[in-house]
Write an enzyme that holds these catalytic residues in place. Structure first.
Site, PDB file in Angstrom:
ATOM      1  N   ASN A  52       0.847  -1.187   0.000  1.00 22.83           N
ATOM      2  CA  ASN A  52       0.000   0.000   0.000  1.00 22.83           C
ATOM      3  C   ASN A  52       0.885   1.240   0.000  1.00 22.83           C
ATOM      4  OD1 ASN A  52       0.661  -0.676   2.758  1.00 22.83           O
ATOM      5  ND2 ASN A  52      -0.947   0.679   3.490  1.00 22.83           N
ATOM      6  N   ILE A  53       0.441   2.249  -0.752  1.00 22.91           N
ATOM      7  CA  ILE A  53       1.158   3.519  -0.870  1.00 22.91           C
ATOM      8  C   ILE A  53       0.161   4.617  -0.532  1.00 22.91           C
ATOM      9  CG2 ILE A  53       2.510   5.029  -2.380  1.00 22.91           C
ATOM     10  CD1 ILE A  53       3.741   2.186  -2.034  1.00 22.91           C
ATOM     11  N   GLU A  54       0.389   5.301   0.589  1.00 22.86           N
ATOM     12  CA  GLU A  54      -0.548   6.336   1.022  1.00 22.86           C
ATOM     13  C   GLU A  54      -0.153   7.700   0.487  1.00 22.86           C
ATOM     14  OE1 GLU A  54      -1.886   4.227   5.205  1.00 22.86           O
ATOM     15  OE2 GLU A  54      -0.716   6.078   5.299  1.00 22.86           O
ATOM     16  N   CYS A  63      -4.080   0.697  -2.613  1.00 26.50           N
ATOM     17  CA  CYS A  63      -3.935  -0.471  -1.742  1.00 26.50           C
ATOM     18  C   CYS A  63      -2.891  -1.429  -2.321  1.00 26.50           C
ATOM     19  CB  CYS A  63      -5.281  -1.179  -1.564  1.00 26.50           C
ATOM     20  SG  CYS A  63      -5.939  -1.947  -3.046  1.00 26.50           S
ATOM     21  N   GLU A  65      -3.109  -4.616  -3.000  1.00 27.96           N
ATOM     22  CA  GLU A  65      -3.604  -5.492  -4.064  1.00 27.96           C
ATOM     23  C   GLU A  65      -3.589  -4.767  -5.409  1.00 27.96           C
ATOM     24  OE1 GLU A  65      -6.012  -6.354  -0.272  1.00 27.96           O
ATOM     25  OE2 GLU A  65      -5.059  -4.638  -1.217  1.00 27.96           O
ATOM     26  N   CYS A  90      -0.058  -8.182  14.336  1.00 26.77           N
ATOM     27  CA  CYS A  90      -0.782  -8.429  15.576  1.00 26.77           C
ATOM     28  C   CYS A  90      -1.785  -9.563  15.355  1.00 26.77           C
ATOM     29  CB  CYS A  90      -1.494  -7.168  16.040  1.00 26.77           C
ATOM     30  SG  CYS A  90      -2.743  -6.551  14.913  1.00 26.77           S
ATOM     31  N   CYS A  93      -5.031  -9.245  13.019  1.00 27.05           N
ATOM     32  CA  CYS A  93      -4.973  -9.070  11.564  1.00 27.05           C
ATOM     33  C   CYS A  93      -4.755 -10.412  10.879  1.00 27.05           C
ATOM     34  CB  CYS A  93      -3.854  -8.110  11.194  1.00 27.05           C
ATOM     35  SG  CYS A  93      -4.119  -6.480  11.897  1.00 27.05           S
TER      36      CYS A  93
END
Length: 167
Positions: A52-54, A63, A65, A90, A93
């Site tokens: 993912n690249i925000e 996202c 995918e 965690c 997830c």
């Protein structure tokens, strides 16, 4: 549903999960602090990874995918066997492994098996509070399908349905 019905080999499954974790290491997620990695297995055995690249605008965020599928399609690869996705490490997830039957024209068929593997996989039997529940298997793995996860999804079969003309 049993994972044993899958056509995905244990070696391919392990490589996909490893690829998703490797992709996650390249996530750019300074805003959500929620790194995600994805890995597609292509029909010819390659693994295509994406993270993912925000973007501060949020609308520009992509996202994991999508990153993986854009990388694959831009290189001419349009046939996939499976997909693995992982997020944080965690226990809350999951890793999802999506298996697409060979010859299927949809990348994500609704009857496609999905394994949701906890971040702390494998769970020891003594710690697995979900053991024996429907859809659960050893190690805390939940077995489901894409159709169960997305019961009202929209796919290519809906594009040609008759529609009421808008005024």
């Amino acid at each position: 549903m049993s994972a044993r019905a899958w056509t995905l080999s244990l070696e391919d499954r392990a490589a996909l999960i490893k690829g998703a974790f490797e992709a996650k290491d390249h996530s750019y997620s300074p805003y959500s602090k929620f790194p995600v990695g994805a890995a597609f297995l292509t029909a010819d055995g390659k693994i295509i990874k994406g993270a993912n690249i925000e973007n501060a605008s949020y609308g520009g965020t992509i996202c994991a995918e999508r990153t993986a599928i854009v990388k694959a399609v831009s290189e001419g690869i349009k046939s996939f066997i499976a997909l693995a996705v992982t997020s944080c490490e965690c226990p809350c997830c999951d890793i999802a492994v999506w298996n697409v039957p060979p010859g299927d024209t949809r990348i994500c068929a609704l009857d496609m098996p999905i394994l949701l593997v906890p971040g702390d996989y494998p769970k020891p039997a003594a710690d697995d509070k979900d053991a024996g529940k429907p859809g659960m298997s050893e190690g805390g793995v939940r077995e489901t399908t894409l159709g169960e996860l997305l019961p009202d999804s929209f796919g290519p079969e809906h594009l040609e349905l008759p529609r009421k003309a808008s005024s």
